[in-house]
Structure formats: C-alpha cells, structure tokens
Design a protein around this motif. Sequence first.
Motif: not given
Length: 202
Positions: A79, A109, A112-113
């Motif tokens: 991240t 991903i 989550n960023v």
Amino acid sequence: MADTSYVHRLHAGAPGKPILFVLHGTGGDENQFFEFGRRLLPEATIVSPRGDISEHGAARFFKRTGEGVYDMDDLARATEKMAAYVKDLTVDHGASQILGLGFSNGANILANVLIEKGLFDASVLMHPLIPFQPKPNPELAGRRVLITAGQRDPICPVPLTEALAAYFETEKAKVTTEWHAGGHDIRPNEIDAIRTFFEPYF
C-alpha cells in the motif's frame, strides 16, 4: 530509499487530463487492462503496473497465505509503495485527477490505498475482497467508488462485498454497486457501468 517502481506500460495523455491506473488480477500483468483503459479515457494518461509479488509464477500486488487470507505486513508494504508510485506519476504527468480501476487482487490493493490514503478521486473496484474491518478515513468523503461483483462469486462473498460498500458509504464516499448473476468473471453490464462511471472524466 524505498522502491517505488513497477514494471509497467504507460500512455502519456493530454496535458491537464486525468491519470488512470489500471491494476490486474492475480496472474495477469501490465497488458490485462491497458488497452481497455485507453479506450475508456483516450485523452488520459494510462498507467498499468505489474504486481511485484510472484505466487507460484502468478503476479500479484501483495502476498497472501491462503485464499482470502492476507499477509497484512506485506499488504501494508504494498500500500505504501503503490501510494508513492501513484503520487510520483501524477506529479510527473501534471494530471488533473487521479482515477483507478482494479480487478480482483488489483481491486484489493486499490481498495486498501483508498482505505489508508484516500488519494484516488474515483475508483472502480471489480470483484474486491477486503476480509477485515477497514479503519475510518475522513478523506474518503466525496470520493467516487464503483464496486462491481458477482452474486455467485466464490472468491468474493456477497456479504463482504456489501460490507465494503457500506464502509465507503459510512465514510461519506459516493458509492455505486453493480451486480451480475455470475461468479468471479467480468460481464457486459459491468463494462457498461464502468463506462458510465468514467463519463465525467472524458
């Protein structure tokens, strides 16, 4: 110095246009959604990185220990790396807005960023799986999120997809969810929803 680079494909767009990051699923690569991104937003800068983790030869963006069981330390690493990569390329290309599209592992991903950093103005999460309770993030307010999913997806169960949508709604993001009757596959109604979602950025 931390590594913030990926093997990638890049199409430099027109000045002052958005930048779109397209993120492949497990076993895909930088070619999986690159041309799709170019067709979606012809004047945007398109960036398609290849995941830097190999799982038995299949490229991924972070490690896992089993289906739906994430290596949380490596997810944190990935991240931070992805966020730095996105920021650097956005500055390099003078982009007006930051857009993201990810499928499966790429959606995870990207999600989550978003959860950790905000960062993306608009994001398409295709068949995401976030099997943990995300932390509150006030920076998500007003950000646009499209989640697409299959009602019979064995990898991304419906309750977890609904929980992720509810999380973004709680954080005051502008969330749209598009379902189809199938599994972990991309259907035409998802493509139509994605095109509609990105229309404001043409």
